[in-house]
Design a protein around this motif. Structure first.
Motif, short mmCIF file in Angstrom:
data_model
loop_
_atom_site.label_atom_id
_atom_site.label_comp_id
_atom_site.label_asym_id
_atom_site.label_seq_id
_atom_site.Cartn_x
_atom_site.Cartn_y
_atom_site.Cartn_z
N UNK A 76 0.80 -1.23 0.00
CA UNK A 76 0.00 0.00 0.00
C UNK A 76 0.83 1.27 0.00
N UNK A 77 2.14 1.14 -0.22
CA UNK A 77 3.04 2.30 -0.13
C UNK A 77 3.53 2.74 -1.50
N UNK A 78 3.92 4.02 -1.55
CA UNK A 78 4.58 4.57 -2.73
C UNK A 78 6.08 4.41 -2.50
N UNK A 79 6.72 3.63 -3.36
CA UNK A 79 8.13 3.30 -3.14
C UNK A 79 9.00 3.93 -4.23
N UNK A 80 10.01 4.67 -3.78
CA UNK A 80 10.96 5.32 -4.69
C UNK A 80 12.25 4.51 -4.69
N UNK A 81 12.70 4.12 -5.87
CA UNK A 81 13.99 3.44 -6.01
C UNK A 81 14.89 4.29 -6.89
N UNK A 82 16.17 4.33 -6.56
CA UNK A 82 17.09 5.13 -7.36
C UNK A 82 18.45 4.45 -7.42
N UNK A 83 19.10 4.59 -8.55
CA UNK A 83 20.46 4.08 -8.66
C UNK A 83 21.25 5.03 -9.56
N UNK A 122 12.76 5.19 -10.01
CA UNK A 122 11.52 4.43 -10.18
C UNK A 122 10.53 4.82 -9.10
N UNK A 123 9.25 4.75 -9.46
CA UNK A 123 8.17 4.94 -8.49
C UNK A 123 7.19 3.78 -8.69
N UNK A 124 6.98 3.03 -7.61
CA UNK A 124 6.11 1.84 -7.70
C UNK A 124 5.05 1.88 -6.60
N UNK A 125 3.83 1.55 -6.99
CA UNK A 125 2.74 1.32 -6.04
C UNK A 125 2.03 0.06 -6.51
N UNK A 126 2.20 -1.05 -5.78
CA UNK A 126 1.66 -2.34 -6.23
C UNK A 126 0.15 -2.38 -6.28
#
Length: 196
Positions: A63-70, A108-112
């Motif tokens: 239920x979260x907004x997840x930010x990934x970066x590399x 990246x921005x992911x919300x499942x």
């Protein structure tokens, strides 16, 4: 508006950048294998790691907004790792002297739950001054940037090494392009100015 935002990172640099947006978030380290595949192009590599980091955390936080970066540094078409030692940092900065290094930062921005999977990339070109070994040695003693790809910290006194930096996003070089983060949330229909 209240939403749960997670930065999929153990990096204090990225966390400090995200704090600038004055939004609530928490950090979870994604613990992924960051080894580059054989013959994997740099653009694919940075994209894969960014998405893997966000996915790894999003799986357990649906239920979260997840930010990934590399971020990767490219010099003469080779991906540079973090130097980790002073000797390797001296070697990297000696090679960069009078040359150009390209930094690619993927976000990246992911919300499942909402089935949102967004990605964008930022490119930064860094042009180094001609540096003497004495200058390099003195800089490394000041900043000790051994955990940074490229062997410098622009947020500290790394700027002393450059002729110029060219980027559409000034925060990109530190490892989390805030303009791109904002754009990705905009695409997902969330205005970060209204998040508290």
């Amino acid at each position: 508006m209240k939403i749960d935002i997670i930065l999929a990172s153990g990096s204090q640099y990225r966390a400090n950048l995200l704090k600038q947006l004055q939004i609530p978030f928490r950090c979870i380290s994604p613990n992924i294998n960051e080894t580059q595949f054989i013959d994997e192009p740099p653009y694919e590599y940075v994209k894969r790691l960014s998405l893997e980091k966000a996915n790894n955390v999003a799986k357990k936080n649906t239920g979260s907004w997840v930010i990934g970066s590399d971020q990767i540094a490219l010099f003469q078409n080779k991906v540079l790792g973090k130097p980790l030692t002073k000797a390797k940092a001296i070697s990297q900065l000696s090679q960069f002297s009078g040359n150009h290094v390209e930094f690619l930062t993927g976000v990246s921005l992911i919300h499942n739950t909402h089935k949102i999977f967004l990605y964008e990339e930022s490119k930064t070109d860094v042009f180094f001054k001609h540096l003497s070994i004495k200058q390099i040695d003195r800089y490394l003693d000041k900043d000790m940037p051994y955990d940074c790809a490229g062997s410098f910290k622009i947020e500290s006194c790394g700027s002393l090494l450059f002729d110029k930096v060219v980027s559409e996003d000034p925060s990109s070089l530190i490892g989390l392009p805030l303009i791109i983060v904002t754009k990705l949330f905009d695409k997902a229909g969330i205005d970060l100015l209204h998040v508290d």
